[in-house]
Write an enzyme that holds these catalytic residues in place. Structure first.
Site, short mmCIF file in Angstrom:
data_model
loop_
_atom_site.label_atom_id
_atom_site.label_comp_id
_atom_site.label_asym_id
_atom_site.label_seq_id
_atom_site.Cartn_x
_atom_site.Cartn_y
_atom_site.Cartn_z
N CYS A 222 -2.61 33.23 -4.56
CA CYS A 222 -3.43 33.95 -3.58
C CYS A 222 -2.58 34.51 -2.44
O CYS A 222 -3.10 35.16 -1.54
CB CYS A 222 -4.51 33.01 -3.00
SG CYS A 222 -3.92 31.91 -1.71
N ALA B 72 10.89 -6.01 5.84
CA ALA B 72 9.76 -6.07 4.92
C ALA B 72 10.15 -6.69 3.57
O ALA B 72 9.44 -7.53 3.03
CB ALA B 72 9.21 -4.66 4.70
N SER C 299 5.97 1.08 14.67
CA SER C 299 6.05 0.87 16.11
C SER C 299 4.69 1.07 16.75
O SER C 299 4.52 0.81 17.93
CB SER C 299 7.05 1.86 16.70
OG SER C 299 6.61 3.17 16.40
N HIS D 257 -1.63 9.59 6.77
CA HIS D 257 -0.93 10.86 7.01
C HIS D 257 -0.75 11.67 5.74
O HIS D 257 0.15 12.50 5.65
CB HIS D 257 0.42 10.60 7.69
CG HIS D 257 0.28 10.01 9.07
ND1 HIS D 257 1.29 9.36 9.73
CD2 HIS D 257 -0.79 9.98 9.91
CE1 HIS D 257 0.85 8.95 10.92
NE2 HIS D 257 -0.41 9.31 11.05
N CYS E 11 -5.85 28.68 0.35
CA CYS E 11 -7.06 28.53 -0.48
C CYS E 11 -7.33 27.06 -0.85
O CYS E 11 -8.36 26.75 -1.42
CB CYS E 11 -6.96 29.38 -1.74
SG CYS E 11 -5.84 28.73 -2.99
P1 NAD Z 1 7.74 4.11 13.48
O1 NAD Z 1 7.94 4.68 14.81
O2 NAD Z 1 6.45 3.51 13.23
O3 NAD Z 1 9.00 3.12 13.33
C1 NAD Z 1 9.38 2.34 12.26
C2 NAD Z 1 9.33 0.84 12.63
O4 NAD Z 1 9.83 0.10 11.53
C3 NAD Z 1 10.17 0.45 13.84
O5 NAD Z 1 9.39 -0.36 14.69
C4 NAD Z 1 11.33 -0.38 13.24
O6 NAD Z 1 11.73 -1.44 14.07
C5 NAD Z 1 10.70 -0.92 11.97
N1 NAD Z 1 11.62 -1.21 10.87
C6 NAD Z 1 12.83 -0.68 10.63
N2 NAD Z 1 13.37 -1.19 9.50
C7 NAD Z 1 12.46 -2.06 9.00
C8 NAD Z 1 12.43 -2.90 7.85
N3 NAD Z 1 13.44 -2.91 6.97
N4 NAD Z 1 11.34 -3.68 7.64
C9 NAD Z 1 10.31 -3.65 8.52
N5 NAD Z 1 10.30 -2.88 9.64
C10 NAD Z 1 11.35 -2.09 9.87
O7 NAD Z 1 7.91 5.12 12.30
P2 NAD Z 1 8.52 6.60 12.33
O8 NAD Z 1 9.75 6.57 11.56
O9 NAD Z 1 8.55 7.15 13.68
O10 NAD Z 1 7.43 7.39 11.52
C11 NAD Z 1 6.33 7.96 12.12
C12 NAD Z 1 5.54 8.74 11.07
O11 NAD Z 1 6.42 9.52 10.24
C13 NAD Z 1 4.86 7.82 10.11
O12 NAD Z 1 3.63 7.51 10.63
C14 NAD Z 1 4.83 8.65 8.81
O13 NAD Z 1 3.75 9.54 8.77
C15 NAD Z 1 6.09 9.45 8.85
N6 NAD Z 1 7.18 8.85 8.04
C16 NAD Z 1 6.94 8.43 6.78
C17 NAD Z 1 7.96 7.86 6.01
C18 NAD Z 1 7.66 7.39 4.62
O14 NAD Z 1 6.71 7.84 4.01
N7 NAD Z 1 8.45 6.45 4.09
C19 NAD Z 1 9.24 7.73 6.56
C20 NAD Z 1 9.45 8.19 7.87
C21 NAD Z 1 8.41 8.73 8.60
ZN ZN Z 2 -3.89 29.80 -2.60
#
Ligand code: NAD
Ligand code: ZN
Length: 249
Positions: A151, A233, A190, A120, A131
């Site tokens: 631009c 994690a 998820s 992403h 641009c």
């Molecule tokens: P998601 O729906 O994939 O959910 C997060 C998952 O992580 C859930 O299943 C939850 O149970 C699990 N989780 C929660 N705490 C955890 C932990 N401590 N260790 C391991 N697992 C844990 O994610 P989302 O929040 O809906 O995000 C969707 C999109 O939004 C992502 O694909 C991304 O592009 C963007 N996003 C990025 C970030 C980042 O860069 N840190 C943060 C939020 C959202």
């Molecule tokens: Zn530009």
């Protein structure tokens, strides 16, 4: 299906030479970056289809910039945790052939992972929406409500908004790494966001061994054929990926 004990997940991990890791927002929760979905998530306050859609950036850039500022504030000062470091070390030892991530926070690279595919995009690089000029975050002139390029185009982070394609080749490259490894370690996602969810779904379809780390039951974690290691994690990755004997306890 219920979660498997650490010793069993370790047996699965150590029993195969090489894995691809797929990470999502849950990976960074313990670095202080909230996920979007679920309790306390950003999407409880903002409708993603509205704020994070490319149409909004084009029609009402000030509104899109409200979101970009919130995202930047969320990652400011965030540091990788022991789980990010454990993934980077496993890659150095040759046990992972890469990390494909849905995260836009750059924490895998900060922890030392080398082969990172950002499905992403990234908040660590900014581009002109007109641009395409790329710039570092500190080079964006933020004095007005909507930073503009020379631009006249709107400056935006190099992240994938709703209505946009993933970075060219990112999904294809991830699927190649998945084929090459033949096993998938899933952390903190998820697997509901498409097309990124193609990665775990293909692994499931192909009957590849899958280890999934997360605290809460989700359809993916509970799928047949997935060894669900219940935990966060930061807590469980160092113990799962540790190679030395005695880590099984
Ligand atoms: P998601 O729906 O994939 O959910 C997060 C998952 O992580 C859930 O299943 C939850 O149970 C699990 N989780 C929660 N705490 C955890 C932990 N401590 N260790 C391991 N697992 C844990 O994610 P989302 O929040 O809906 O995000 C969707 C999109 O939004 C992502 O694909 C991304 O592009 C963007 N996003 C990025 C970030 C980042 O860069 N840190 C943060 C939020 C959202
Ligand atoms: Zn530009």
């Amino acid at each position: 299906m219920t979660a498997v004990p650490l010793a069993e997940a370790r047996r699965v991990f150590l029993g195969a030479p090489r894995w691809l890791a797929l990470t999502g927002a849950g990976m960074s929760v313990e670095s202080g970056i909230p996920p979007f979905r679920g309790p306390g998530g950003l999407w409880e306050r903002m409708n993603p289809e509205e704020y994070a859609h490319v149409r909004t950036l084009e029609r009402d850039p000030a509104r899109a910039w409200e979101l970009f500022r919130i995202l930047e504030a969320a990652i400011a000062g965030a540091r990788p945790h022991a789980g990010h470091v454990a993934l980077a070390e496993a890659e150095r030892r040759g046990r992972l052939n890469g990390v494909t991530t849905q995260n836009i926070d750059g924490l895998h690279q900060a922890a030392g992972s080398r082969h990172v595919i950002e499905l992403h995009g990234t908040l660590r690089r900014w581009v002109c929406h007109r641009c395409g000029l790329a710039m570092a975050p500190e080079d964006v002139d933020r004095r007005g409500p909507v930073p503009l390029c020379g631009c006249g185009g709107v400056i935006r982070p190099a992240i994938t908004l709703f209505g946009e394609l993933l970075p060219p080749g990112a999904l294809e490259h991830s699927l190649e790494l998945l084929e090459a490894a033949g096993r998938l370690l899933v952390v903190g996602t998820s697997a509901e966001v498409h097309p990124a969810a193609t990665v775990p779904h293909l692994a499931l379809e192909r009957g590849m061994p899958i280890i999934a780390v997360g605290p809460d039951p989700t359809p993916l974690l509970e799928s047949r054929g997935v060894a669900w290691l219940r935990g966060t994690a930061r807590e469980v990755l160092p113990r799962l990926l540790e190679e030395s004997e005695g880590a099984d306890a």
